[in-house]
Structures are given as C-alpha cells and as structure tokens.
Motif scaffolding. Structure first.
Motif, short mmCIF file in Angstrom:
data_model
loop_
_atom_site.label_atom_id
_atom_site.label_comp_id
_atom_site.label_asym_id
_atom_site.label_seq_id
_atom_site.Cartn_x
_atom_site.Cartn_y
_atom_site.Cartn_z
N VAL A 1 48.44 41.79 31.28
CA VAL A 1 47.57 40.94 32.08
C VAL A 1 46.92 41.87 33.11
O VAL A 1 47.58 42.42 33.97
CB VAL A 1 48.35 39.81 32.77
CG1 VAL A 1 47.42 38.96 33.62
CG2 VAL A 1 49.08 38.97 31.75
N VAL A 2 45.59 42.02 32.98
CA VAL A 2 44.84 42.95 33.82
C VAL A 2 44.09 42.16 34.87
O VAL A 2 43.31 41.26 34.54
CB VAL A 2 43.85 43.76 32.95
CG1 VAL A 2 43.03 44.70 33.81
CG2 VAL A 2 44.59 44.53 31.88
N THR A 3 44.31 42.49 36.14
CA THR A 3 43.62 41.85 37.25
C THR A 3 42.54 42.81 37.75
O THR A 3 42.82 43.97 38.03
CB THR A 3 44.59 41.54 38.40
OG1 THR A 3 45.67 40.76 37.87
CG2 THR A 3 43.90 40.76 39.51
N LEU A 4 41.31 42.31 37.84
CA LEU A 4 40.19 43.11 38.32
C LEU A 4 40.00 42.93 39.82
O LEU A 4 40.42 41.93 40.39
CB LEU A 4 38.90 42.73 37.58
CG LEU A 4 38.93 42.85 36.05
CD1 LEU A 4 37.59 42.43 35.49
CD2 LEU A 4 39.26 44.25 35.62
N THR A 5 39.33 43.90 40.46
CA THR A 5 39.05 43.80 41.89
C THR A 5 37.96 42.76 42.13
O THR A 5 37.26 42.35 41.21
CB THR A 5 38.59 45.16 42.45
OG1 THR A 5 37.41 45.56 41.75
CG2 THR A 5 39.67 46.21 42.30
N GLU A 6 37.81 42.35 43.39
CA GLU A 6 36.82 41.32 43.75
C GLU A 6 35.39 41.77 43.47
O GLU A 6 34.56 40.99 43.02
CB GLU A 6 36.97 40.95 45.23
CG GLU A 6 38.23 40.20 45.55
CD GLU A 6 38.28 38.82 44.90
OE1 GLU A 6 37.23 38.16 44.79
OE2 GLU A 6 39.39 38.42 44.49
N ASP A 7 35.08 43.04 43.75
CA ASP A 7 33.71 43.54 43.56
C ASP A 7 33.45 44.04 42.15
O ASP A 7 32.37 44.53 41.86
CB ASP A 7 33.41 44.64 44.58
CG ASP A 7 34.35 45.83 44.44
OD1 ASP A 7 35.45 45.64 43.91
OD2 ASP A 7 33.98 46.92 44.89
N GLU B 1 45.24 28.85 26.18
CA GLU B 1 44.86 28.01 27.32
C GLU B 1 45.22 28.68 28.64
O GLU B 1 44.43 28.70 29.58
CB GLU B 1 45.59 26.66 27.24
CG GLU B 1 44.80 25.59 26.53
CD GLU B 1 45.51 24.25 26.60
OE1 GLU B 1 45.64 23.72 27.73
OE2 GLU B 1 45.92 23.76 25.54
N GLU B 2 46.42 29.23 28.70
CA GLU B 2 46.87 29.85 29.94
C GLU B 2 46.05 31.09 30.29
O GLU B 2 45.71 31.32 31.45
CB GLU B 2 48.34 30.22 29.82
CG GLU B 2 48.96 30.68 31.12
CD GLU B 2 50.46 30.90 31.02
OE1 GLU B 2 51.01 31.48 31.96
OE2 GLU B 2 51.06 30.49 30.00
N SER B 3 45.71 31.90 29.28
CA SER B 3 44.93 33.10 29.57
C SER B 3 43.50 32.74 29.97
O SER B 3 42.88 33.45 30.77
CB SER B 3 44.93 34.04 28.36
OG SER B 3 44.22 33.48 27.28
N MET B 4 42.96 31.64 29.45
CA MET B 4 41.61 31.21 29.85
C MET B 4 41.59 30.70 31.29
O MET B 4 40.59 30.82 31.98
CB MET B 4 41.11 30.11 28.90
CG MET B 4 40.77 30.61 27.53
SD MET B 4 39.35 31.69 27.57
CE MET B 4 39.98 33.11 26.74
N MET B 5 42.69 30.13 31.76
CA MET B 5 42.78 29.69 33.16
C MET B 5 42.74 30.88 34.12
O MET B 5 42.24 30.79 35.22
CB MET B 5 44.06 28.89 33.38
CG MET B 5 44.15 27.63 32.60
SD MET B 5 43.25 26.33 33.40
CE MET B 5 43.70 24.96 32.41
N GLY B 6 43.30 32.01 33.68
CA GLY B 6 43.35 33.19 34.53
C GLY B 6 42.00 33.86 34.73
O GLY B 6 41.83 34.65 35.67
N ILE B 7 41.03 33.57 33.87
CA ILE B 7 39.71 34.20 33.99
C ILE B 7 39.05 33.85 35.32
O ILE B 7 38.33 34.67 35.89
CB ILE B 7 38.84 33.80 32.79
CG1 ILE B 7 39.41 34.43 31.52
CG2 ILE B 7 37.40 34.24 32.98
CD1 ILE B 7 38.72 34.02 30.27
N MET B 8 39.30 32.66 35.83
CA MET B 8 38.71 32.25 37.11
C MET B 8 39.20 33.15 38.25
O MET B 8 38.50 33.34 39.23
CB MET B 8 39.04 30.80 37.40
CG MET B 8 38.39 29.83 36.46
SD MET B 8 38.91 28.17 36.79
CE MET B 8 39.48 27.70 35.19
N MET B 9 40.42 33.69 38.11
CA MET B 9 40.98 34.58 39.13
C MET B 9 40.84 36.05 38.73
O MET B 9 41.52 36.91 39.27
CB MET B 9 42.46 34.24 39.33
CG MET B 9 42.69 32.85 39.87
SD MET B 9 44.42 32.43 39.96
CE MET B 9 44.82 32.17 38.24
N LYS B 10 39.96 36.33 37.76
CA LYS B 10 39.69 37.68 37.24
C LYS B 10 40.95 38.32 36.64
O LYS B 10 41.22 39.49 36.85
CB LYS B 10 39.09 38.58 38.31
CG LYS B 10 37.67 38.20 38.66
CD LYS B 10 36.99 39.33 39.37
CE LYS B 10 35.51 39.03 39.52
NZ LYS B 10 34.79 40.16 40.06
#
Length: 98
Positions: free
Chosen positions: A81-87, A15-24
């Motif tokens: 936990v990998v964060t992608l850039t905006e573009d 659940e927590e990892s699925m919430m993070g998808i909105m913030m890439k």
C-alpha cells in the motif's frame, strides 16, 4: 538488479483499495523479495510525477482450495500500500476506474 516492472506486478482492484484512492493510497501486488525502498523507487519510476511518502507491505498467505478429495493452497504473494505526498501527482490508471 531488478527493473521497476519486475517489482510492481499488477494493481489490486478491490472495494477497500478503491476507497484508499481518495487519501492517495494505492495498492499493488509486488515481488515477494522486494523491500519498501525498492517499491517506492519503482512507483516513482513507473508513474512519473509521483512522490512516495510511505510504503506499507503485507505478506498474503495462500488460501486453502479443494479439488474433490485433493487439498492444496493457492500461491502466497506480497501486497504493498503506497501513500503519496500531498503535492504529488495522482496515478491516472486508478482514476479511470472510478
């Protein structure tokens, strides 16, 4: 030299990892000896069109388990936990889950 498939073992679907998808932010189980630079390169290689902005890693301890009177531990593992850039392009695998 490890390949990208040796570094990224599998996605973590909670659940927590699925919430993070909105913030890439995407969560993966990775090799225990992989560092942040190797993880970032592996994600960009496995998922073309993505650009990694940041990688956070966590060493997850094994949980205590009992089988009758015998006590043991599940294996420890490493989470990234990998964060992608905006573009950056999104990872389609996770979008199909929602």
């Amino acid at each position: 030299m490890k390949t990208a498939q040796d570094i990224i073992i599998k996605p973590v679907i909670t659940e927590e990892s699925m919430m993070g998808i909105m913030m890439k932010k995407y969560t993966f189980k990775v090799a225990k000896d992989a560092n942040k630079i190797e993880i970032a390169k592996a994600v960009e290689e496995v998922f073309p069109g993505t650009k990694v902005a940041k990688v956070n890693t966590i060493n997850v301890r094994g949980q205590k388990r009992r089988q009758g009177m015998h006590v043991g531990y599940t294996p420890s593992w490493k989470k990234a936990v990998v964060t992608l850039t905006e573009d950056s392009k999104e990872i389609e695998f996770f979008n199909d889950m929602m």
